[in-house]
Design an enzyme around this catalytic site. Structure first.
Site, mmCIF file in Angstrom:
data_model
loop_
_atom_site.group_PDB
_atom_site.id
_atom_site.type_symbol
_atom_site.label_atom_id
_atom_site.label_comp_id
_atom_site.label_asym_id
_atom_site.label_seq_id
_atom_site.Cartn_x
_atom_site.Cartn_y
_atom_site.Cartn_z
ATOM 1 N N LYS A 52 8.888 47.085 -9.460
ATOM 2 C CA LYS A 52 8.868 45.846 -9.797
ATOM 3 C C LYS A 52 8.063 45.375 -10.926
ATOM 4 O O LYS A 52 8.446 44.493 -11.685
ATOM 5 C CB LYS A 52 8.525 45.128 -8.325
ATOM 6 N N GLN A 96 4.876 43.325 0.455
ATOM 7 C CA GLN A 96 5.755 44.735 0.331
ATOM 8 C C GLN A 96 5.876 45.327 1.798
ATOM 9 O O GLN A 96 4.692 45.376 2.527
ATOM 10 C CB GLN A 96 5.164 46.072 -0.747
ATOM 11 N N ASP A 119 11.364 36.975 -2.245
ATOM 12 C CA ASP A 119 12.143 37.769 -1.234
ATOM 13 C C ASP A 119 13.277 37.390 -0.515
ATOM 14 O O ASP A 119 13.990 37.818 0.006
ATOM 15 C CB ASP A 119 11.029 38.505 -0.378
#
Ligand code: GUN
Length: 291
Positions: A52, A96, A119
């Site tokens: 990312k 994460q 997200d």
């Protein structure tokens, strides 16, 4: 069989986003900035966060990685999230997953400001998604629908089977595939561990999206000819054939490619599309186009 080439589409999206960054700069506006919180030393999570950050650097986005120890308390983690929520520099925040089991995942997800939740996991974003309102779409489902659209795959009236009902993939993609918009309009079945007669359901499906987290779960004898098959799984398994000593495989057996009309490869299918979507959401956040 045609490959749904997530890597190629990711590359195209990165080029578009690069142009967006230079337009922002021309107008004296700051580049979008993503913050990633990485807890502990799960090697897969480290790989994903690195990918990312690499993508951010490539297109000119700012990025910050907050690395925290496995033993961090929930209170201290929430403090870190509050700082990111309040920072003018940060447009998007991801934590994460998975996170250590002593920390409550929902408490963490709900603490991220929904305005920076790139997200798309916050209940406000998921609720808006269900209602078809502007929101940050969850990154993996957003990536899947982008891939299906880019390849002009017919969805209207098609029978779509989603295997797996997770909050981050199976449940939201089942809703997006059934929505009454330009995209969607499928008749969706959401299958899971308690589903009976899965084989008869899958054999009757035009589009199959597999996000069950089980290596080679979907086999050739479960798929009808010309089905479109999307593989969300990724598993690192030992392999003597590879110099690295391991290989990456999906939730779909590679034999399925003998029957499918279109299929995502693993790696290089859904994975890069998830990152592409995260970057797009970060841009939307910076440009305040959603809220
Ligand atoms: N772990 C596996 N997939 C994801 C994802 O899309 N976002 C985050 N934050 N963690 C993940």
């Amino acid at each position: 069989m045609k490959i749904l080439d997530g890597k190629k589409i990711f590359s195209d999206i990165k080029s578009e986003l690069k142009k967006e960054v230079s337009n922002l700069k021309k107008n004296n506006l700051k580049s979008p900035h993503l913050a990633a919180v990485l807890i502990g030393n799960n090697p897969a999570s480290l790989t994903y966060v690195n990918a990312k950050v690499r993508a951010c650097k490539e297109i000119g986005f700012g990025s910050t990685v907050i690395t925290l120890p496995q033993e961090i308390s929930q209170t201290d983690l929430l403090k870190e999230i509050d700082e990111l929520n309040n920072s003018k520099k940060i447009d998007g925040i991801i934590v994460q997953l998975p996170i250590p089991s002593h920390i409550d995942e929902n408490t963490v997800i709900h603490r991220i400001s929904y305005k920076k939740d790139v997200d798309g996991f916050h209940p406000i974003n998921l609720g808006r998604m269900v209602l078809g309102l502007p929101c940050f779409l969850p990154a993996t489902p957003f990536g899947i629908i982008t891939l299906i659209e880019k390849y002009n795959i017919q969805t209207l009236g098609q029978k779509c089977l989603v295997i797996g009902r997770s909050n981050i993939v199976g449940t939201p993609i089942s809703i997006l595939m059934s929505r009454n918009k330009n995209f969607g309009n499928c008749t969706v079945t959401l299958a899971h561990s308690k589903t009976k007669n899965l084989k008869s359901l899958s054999l009757d499906s035009d589009i199959i999206i597999v996000a069950i987290g089980s290596p080679h779960f979907l086999k050739k004898e479960m798929v009808k000819k010309s089905a479109v098959v999307i593989d969300v799984g990724i598993h690192r398994i030992p392999s003597e054939l590879k110099r690295s000593g391991f290989e990456l495989i999906g939730d779909v057996h590679t034999d399925v490619s003998d029957l499918a009309s279109y299929m995502t490869p693993v790696p290089g299918g859904v994975g890069p599309m998830t990152i592409a979507s995260l970057l797009k959401n970060t841009l939307y956040s910076a440009k305040k186009v959603i809220y």
